[in-house]
Design a protein around this motif. Structure first.
Motif, mmCIF file in Angstrom:
data_model
loop_
_atom_site.group_PDB
_atom_site.id
_atom_site.type_symbol
_atom_site.label_atom_id
_atom_site.label_comp_id
_atom_site.label_asym_id
_atom_site.label_seq_id
_atom_site.Cartn_x
_atom_site.Cartn_y
_atom_site.Cartn_z
ATOM 1 N N GLY A 3 0.767 -1.249 0.000
ATOM 2 C CA GLY A 3 0.000 0.000 0.000
ATOM 3 C C GLY A 3 0.798 1.300 0.000
ATOM 4 O O GLY A 3 0.215 2.378 -0.012
ATOM 5 N N ALA A 5 -4.172 4.580 7.618
ATOM 6 C CA ALA A 5 -4.678 4.812 6.253
ATOM 7 C C ALA A 5 -4.293 6.165 5.677
ATOM 8 O O ALA A 5 -4.411 6.381 4.472
ATOM 9 C CB ALA A 5 -6.196 4.643 6.236
ATOM 10 N N ILE A 18 -5.274 2.230 0.759
ATOM 11 C CA ILE A 18 -5.972 0.980 1.076
ATOM 12 C C ILE A 18 -6.903 0.606 -0.086
ATOM 13 O O ILE A 18 -7.806 -0.201 0.057
ATOM 14 C CB ILE A 18 -6.730 1.054 2.417
ATOM 15 N N ASP A 19 -6.629 1.201 -1.236
ATOM 16 C CA ASP A 19 -7.342 0.843 -2.466
ATOM 17 C C ASP A 19 -7.021 -0.618 -2.798
ATOM 18 O O ASP A 19 -5.856 -1.016 -2.854
ATOM 19 C CB ASP A 19 -6.867 1.772 -3.590
ATOM 20 N N ARG A 20 -8.072 -1.415 -2.989
ATOM 21 C CA ARG A 20 -7.889 -2.862 -3.172
ATOM 22 C C ARG A 20 -6.967 -3.184 -4.345
ATOM 23 O O ARG A 20 -6.124 -4.082 -4.265
ATOM 24 C CB ARG A 20 -9.275 -3.517 -3.339
ATOM 25 N N THR A 78 -5.305 -2.270 9.087
ATOM 26 C CA THR A 78 -5.994 -1.091 8.548
ATOM 27 C C THR A 78 -7.026 -1.475 7.497
ATOM 28 O O THR A 78 -8.060 -0.828 7.376
ATOM 29 C CB THR A 78 -4.952 -0.140 7.899
ATOM 30 N N HIS A 79 -6.742 -2.526 6.716
ATOM 31 C CA HIS A 79 -7.634 -2.800 5.577
ATOM 32 C C HIS A 79 -8.119 -4.244 5.492
ATOM 33 O O HIS A 79 -9.034 -4.527 4.726
ATOM 34 C CB HIS A 79 -6.916 -2.447 4.264
ATOM 35 N N GLU A 118 -11.548 -10.765 4.141
ATOM 36 C CA GLU A 118 -10.818 -9.750 3.361
ATOM 37 C C GLU A 118 -9.523 -10.324 2.794
ATOM 38 O O GLU A 118 -9.203 -10.109 1.626
ATOM 39 C CB GLU A 118 -10.478 -8.526 4.227
#
Length: 349
Positions: free
Chosen positions: A100, A139, A144-146, A176-177, A183
């Motif tokens: 990230g 973040a 934290i964009d996938r 964080t993500h 996930e």
């Protein structure tokens, strides 16, 4: 769902994290490995801080975490020690805060340099798995964009593939993500490489969906307990039905103490409450914890997974203040409790 092979204790290999035993400086790495080997474990997860600590003892001076010449020479000694105790190195861990970072940032350059260095250590210790924990960098510092997360992990997976190595991606319940199993599974599925899979963990799974160290009940707030049980059972059923067995590289085993009084809901020494809970309040199964770890292990076995069960505990006692014990009886008890867990979760019973 994976084929339901009959389960025998002999099929599941048992490992033990090198950082998960010992009460102080006198419990050196050689003594820890001896206790783990004598208890009947077949392998260790090698913790990077243990390489640094043992290296300082061996070479008589502190080692810089990026001095890969010195680190690989220490790693070679550790492999010899493991062999003498009937152990192999199953995995190198924990690679943290990897994914990230902004494209041209010094941090991104640093994590890829670190990955290259850790690959050299993996070659020397004879392991083919690198554990990466889902980042807990705030973040506001990372994306934290996938698609960015997936792209970074794919790049690391491709680096590892050149050496026939694998990446085991783990949800940390304060990440964080990606705090939950779902996930990390979605990310691994999107990465879509044959050598990128999951490191599942009983504590991290329950810590993201069941327990809360800041709550007086020890359970996630504002959800009635019967509702929480239903939701958790549904989540475990989904795990059992959706993750292919060959995408799980290991299951780490630990429980957690219900913290009393609860931890304050704030960041302390850079750690969120769940991070502090993870650091100090994680006993072995059947030793004072309260998480539904059998439900998690049972769901993982229902996928058809028959790989490593690995003890990774951080037991500083119910108050998190420290705990004194002798390592050999402790490691033997860990082995007995691991076998008890497996018997209790046998899906064929």
């Amino acid at each position: 769902m994976g084929s339901m092979k009959p389960l025998s204790l002999q099929q599941i290999p048992f490992s033990y994290a090198s950082c998960s035993i010992g009460c102080g400086p006198s419990d050196t790495l050689p003594r820890r490995l001896e206790a783990i080997g004598r208890a009947g474990f077949k392998a260790i997860e090698l913790s990077f801080p243990d390489i640094l600590d043992y290296g300082e003892h061996l070479l008589g001076h502190p080692i810089q975490p990026n001095d890969y010449n010195e680190l690989t020479s220490v790693a070679r000694e550790i492999r010899t020690l493991c062999k003498a105790n009937g152990l192999s190195v199953m995995m190198l861990q924990p690679f943290a805060n990897f994914e990230g970072w902004p494209k041209d940032s010094p941090e991104r350059k640093d994590v890829f340099e670190r990955a290259a260095g850790w690959i050299e250590i993996m070659k020397v210790v004879g392991t083919d798995i690198l554990q990466v924990g889902a980042t807990d960098t705030p973040a506001d510092k990372i994306s934290i964009d996938r698609s960015t997360i997936v792209s970074d992990l794919r790049e690391l997976g491709e680096m590892l593939a050149k050496h026939k190595f694998r990446l085991a991606y783990e949800n940390w319940c304060w990440s964080t993500h990606a705090p939950g199993w779902k996930e990390v599974w979605e990310i691994v599925r999107e990465v879509n490489l044959p050598n990128v899979g999951l490191c599942l963990d009983t504590f991290q799974t329950a810590g993201s969906e069941w327990g809360d160290p800041t709550s007086p009940t020890g359970l996630i707030r504002n959800v009635p307990e019967n509702e929480l049980k239903k939701k958790f059972a549904a989540s475990m059923k989904e795990l059992a039905l959706t993750i292919p067995a060959d995408k799980i590289y290991l299951l780490q085993i630990s429980d957690a103490y219900k913290v009393s009084p609860p931890l304050e809901d704030k960041v302390v020494d850079g750690l969120r409450p769940q991070g502090r809970w993870s650091h100090d309040y994680r006993p072995m199964p059947y030793d004072g914890g309260y998480l539904p770890i059998e439900d998690i292990a049972r769901a993982v076995l229902q996928t058809g997974f028959r790989g490593w069960f690995s003890m990774e505990i951080f037991d500083a006692g119910p108050q998190g203040k420290g705990k004194k014990y002798e390592m050999e009886p402790f490691a033997k008890k860990a082995m007995e409790n691991m076998q008890k867990l497996l018997k209790n979760c046998d899906p064929s019973r």
